[in-house]
Design an enzyme around this catalytic site. Structure first.
Site, PDB file in Angstrom:
ATOM      1  N   GLU A 466       0.835  -1.205   0.000  1.00  0.00           N
ATOM      2  CA  GLU A 466       0.000   0.000   0.000  1.00  0.00           C
ATOM      3  C   GLU A 466       0.863   1.244   0.000  1.00  0.00           C
ATOM      4  O   GLU A 466       0.515   2.264  -0.591  1.00  0.00           O
ATOM      5  CB  GLU A 466      -0.958   0.002   1.199  1.00  0.00           C
ATOM      6  CG  GLU A 466      -1.971  -1.140   1.196  1.00  0.00           C
ATOM      7  CD  GLU A 466      -2.713  -1.311  -0.121  1.00  0.00           C
ATOM      8  OE1 GLU A 466      -2.894  -0.317  -0.845  1.00  0.00           O
ATOM      9  OE2 GLU A 466      -3.098  -2.452  -0.442  1.00  0.00           O
ATOM     10  N   HIS A 469       1.757   2.112  -3.477  1.00  0.00           N
ATOM     11  CA  HIS A 469       0.698   2.922  -4.103  1.00  0.00           C
ATOM     12  C   HIS A 469       0.787   4.360  -3.589  1.00  0.00           C
ATOM     13  O   HIS A 469       0.600   5.313  -4.338  1.00  0.00           O
ATOM     14  CB  HIS A 469      -0.683   2.389  -3.709  1.00  0.00           C
ATOM     15  CG  HIS A 469      -1.105   1.133  -4.422  1.00  0.00           C
ATOM     16  ND1 HIS A 469      -1.112   1.023  -5.790  1.00  0.00           N
ATOM     17  CD2 HIS A 469      -1.584  -0.050  -3.944  1.00  0.00           C
ATOM     18  CE1 HIS A 469      -1.574  -0.189  -6.126  1.00  0.00           C
ATOM     19  NE2 HIS A 469      -1.854  -0.860  -5.023  1.00  0.00           N
TER      20      HIS A 469
HETATM   21 ZN    ZN Z   1      -2.614  -2.800  -4.741  1.00  0.00          ZN
END
Ligand code: ZN
Length: 676
Positions: A466, A469
């Site tokens: 995450e 991202h």
């Molecule tokens: Zn992802």
């Protein structure tokens, strides 16, 4: 209402939303005004007497919808991370209205005529590369929404979008309801086999649910998986596993099964109206993969080797179970339990021995420091900023010169009012169009809180995923908002997140940050070596449960006529046809497969993780070949991908970094599906 915070400029630190002042009743009037403002903007752009130019049409569109973006981002972040009955009711009400609004914009004939005219003469406009791509993708967006259709078909497209928005919202709320509704309440005597961290997490979950002195296992993955891995109580494992894999599909008013059939039928109808044979054909037309054939080829390339590996694993587990006196075939709720036993025996590796070295705070620091070494970023905590829940930590992100890059919010713990899973989102996206706008990025995880919070190896990987991202959002350096950060094709968006996972498991990282929470000692070298040696262990299982879900997704969305589909029967038929082993379930069963049905984002797109894994395994190999995981040239090339947003074609971006197109072999090696 005069005190609606959405109708004021925000004077908070970094322009964070003034969460302390935002109440649910502010949203309906804010949405209403935002949509009305946007309609006025669109009418002004479409209705002007000037002939269309890039500036008065495309850039004007980029400049529109500011209030709507602001209201939506706050609203949907809250309904995901910190929801309430009041917010859920508003979500049900607003979803079809928003869908209708968006279709009104996309299907506006005068607006489309302007974009069409510009697109037709795009080569004569003297556009920069990012502008050319913006215009091409804008035009494609209109076509794919139905702007070129006749009046009746357009009306039908709008009706379908509205209904789908409602169904997605209901699907999501039903899963949340199922997860909130069910818990396994246990006494001290029911905890046999559970290590200290799992007991502590279950005691904490009980406390949060008003059952102090007892132990609660919830349907959050971070709660379920340790119990299935360690509990010696086969009866309880079965009960938990059954509730977990059947959530969302219990008969009654919160049953998602009928919603799935309707969602599939409406999507198929949309695809037909747009001239595609199936919904998957429609979706894949605008991806790196481009068509169902390429997706199926990739999935089948790993499916058979994965099944063979899983069959070998199963034999080992069955032998272990027999040795421990089980006079029965192993069942799905036994897999994790015996896998852990075999792992302990084969690699002398005990999850309970490893976990004390994975302290959440240290792993967060590892993620931050890695971003420092690769990309020159620095994360400084800024206490006292407005947050929507006390769990949320706020960091200012600075570059190597000390200049402001953006803000990063970290919300790491499972809560009853948070949806399951882990995800990145934003409160504000980077752009540099009418002056620099810096990003405000949010990461959500669902870790079980402890004192301190300890992660499994997989959870530490999720944290890095995450965060990858997050970096894609934070490092964005684009001109136009609609090209910002993660707004890339669906099967490319997992590359920046997945490639970042590799730095978590790098020995360099673990030697520094995997430190015992009590003794402060770094992870012992023999344990580290055993941990890394065991990385391909159980990858047959993991690849099978994932790939089965991706194949099921493709099966659902390549149905030319799914109306009246018997979803459970279809699931059985597909899993039978592909030969899913009886001891392994698909990773997400249809009634809680939120990737597919809580929104359209990953519909016919669940394969994207594997698609991107081909890239990330191949891409990380570049650093290994260089013999330096922080090789400056490669890091700069990687940073260019994180910064480019959707300004360039993804394969162009990738090959500029790697020097060639990706090969599949590194992926098969990483997963242990071929000899290394
Ligand atoms: Zn992802």
């Amino acid at each position: 209402m005069t005190d609606n915070p959405f109708f004021e400029a925000w004077t908070t630190p970094f322009g964070l939303p003034p969460f302390d002042r935002i109440r649910p009743e502010h949203f309906p009037p804010a949405f209403e005004r935002a949509m009305a403002e946007n309609v006025a903007e669109i009418e002004a752009i479409a209705g002007q007497s000037e002939p269309p130019t890039f500036a008065n049409t495309v850039e004007a569109l980029e400049r529109s919808s500011r209030l709507l973006n602001r209201v939506s981002s706050v609203f949907y972040n809250l309904t995901s991370s910190n929801t309430s009955d009041a917010l859920e009711a508003i979500a049900r009400d607003v979803a079809p209205k928003l869908a209708q609004h968006h279709m009104r914009v996309w299907l506006d004939p005068t607006l489309f005529a302007r974009v069409e005219e510009l697109h037709g003469k795009r080569d004569t406009l003297g556009l920069d590369t990012d502008q050319m791509r913006l215009l091409e993708r804008l035009h494609l967006g209109f076509i794919r929404s139905g702007a070129a259709l006749g009046a009746d078909a357009k009306a039908r497209m709008t009706a379908l979008s509205e209904r789908l928005a409602t169904l997605h919202t209901l699907f999501n709320q039903n899963v949340l309801h199922a997860e909130k509704d069910w818990q396994l309440v246990l006494e001290e005597g029911d905890l046999a086999g559970l290590p200290a961290f799992a007991r502590a997490a279950a005691a904490q979950a009980a406390k949060e649910r008003g059952a102090e002195g007892k132990y609660v296992v919830t349907l959050a993955r971070s709660s379920v998986e340790p119990f299935l891995t360690f509990s010696t109580r086969r009866d309880l494992r079965q009960r938990l596993y059954t509730a977990w894999t059947e959530r969302g599909g219990q008969p009654g008013e919160h049953d998602n099964t009928p919603l799935i059939g309707e969602i599939l039928a409406l999507r198929a109808e949309q695809a037909t109206l747009l001239g595609y044979a199936t919904y998957a054909d429609y979706r894949l037309d605008d991806t790196m993969a481009k068509d169902t054939l390429a997706v199926e080829r990739l999935l089948l390339q790993v499916w058979e080797p994965a099944k063979r590996k899983a069959a070998e694993e199963r034999e080992e587990l069955q032998a272990q179970a027999r040795a421990e006196g089980l006079n029965d075939s192993i069942a799905p709720w036994d897999w994790r339990y015996y896998a852990e036993k075999v792992r302990q025996a084969k690699y002398d590796l005990d999850e309970a021995e490893v976990k004390p070295y994975f302290v959440l705070a240290n792993m967060v620091r590892a993620a931050f420091d890695t971003a420092g070494r690769l990309f020159g970023l620095r994360f400084e905590e800024r206490p006292g900023c407005p947050v929507y829940h006390p769990d949320v930590r706020v960091y200012e992100v600075l570059d190597s010169a000390g200049d402001h890059v953006g803000v990063f919010l970290h919300d790491n713990f499972a809560r009853a009012n948070k949806r399951s899973g882990a995800w990145m989102s934003s409160f504000r996206d980077q752009e540099n169009f009418d002056g620099a706008v810096s990003p405000i990025i949010l990461n959500n995880n669902n870790f079980a809180r402890g004192e301190p919070t300890l992660l499994s190896f997989d959870e530490a990987e999720t944290l890095f995923h995450e965060f990858g991202h997050g970096l894609h959002g934070l490092l964005s350096k684009v001109r136009y908002p609609s090209q910002s950060g993660t707004s890339v094709r669906r099967d490319f968006v997992e590359f920046p997140s997945q490639v970042y996972e590799h730095w978590m498991s790098a020995p360099e990282t673990l030697r520094t940050y995997a430190v015992h929470h009590q003794t402060g000692e770094p992870i012992p070298e023999p344990l580290l070596n055993r941990l890394l040696a065991a990385r391909t262990f159980n990858q047959g299982f993991a690849t099978v449960e994932y790939t089965a879900a991706a194949l099921l997704d493709m099966a659902f969305h390549t149905l030319p006529d799914p109306a009246g589909l018997d979803v459970p029967a279809f699931e059985r038929e597909v899993t039978g046809r592909i030969g899913l082993p009886a001891e392994i379930a698909v990773r997400h069963r249809p009634p809680h497969f939120q990737h597919l049905f809580a929104g359209g984002g990953y519909a016919a797109g669940y394969y994207a993780y594997l698609w991107a894994e081909v890239l990330d395994a191949d891409g990380f190999e570049a650093f290994q070949e260089a013999g330096d995981l922080f090789d400056p040239t490669l890091a700069a090339g990687l940073k260019a991908i994180y910064s480019a947003g959707d300004t360039r074609d993804p394969m162009e971006l990738y090959t500029a970094f790697r020097g060639s197109e990706p090969k599949i072999e590194p992926l098969l090696k990483v997963r242990g599906l071929v000899e290394a």
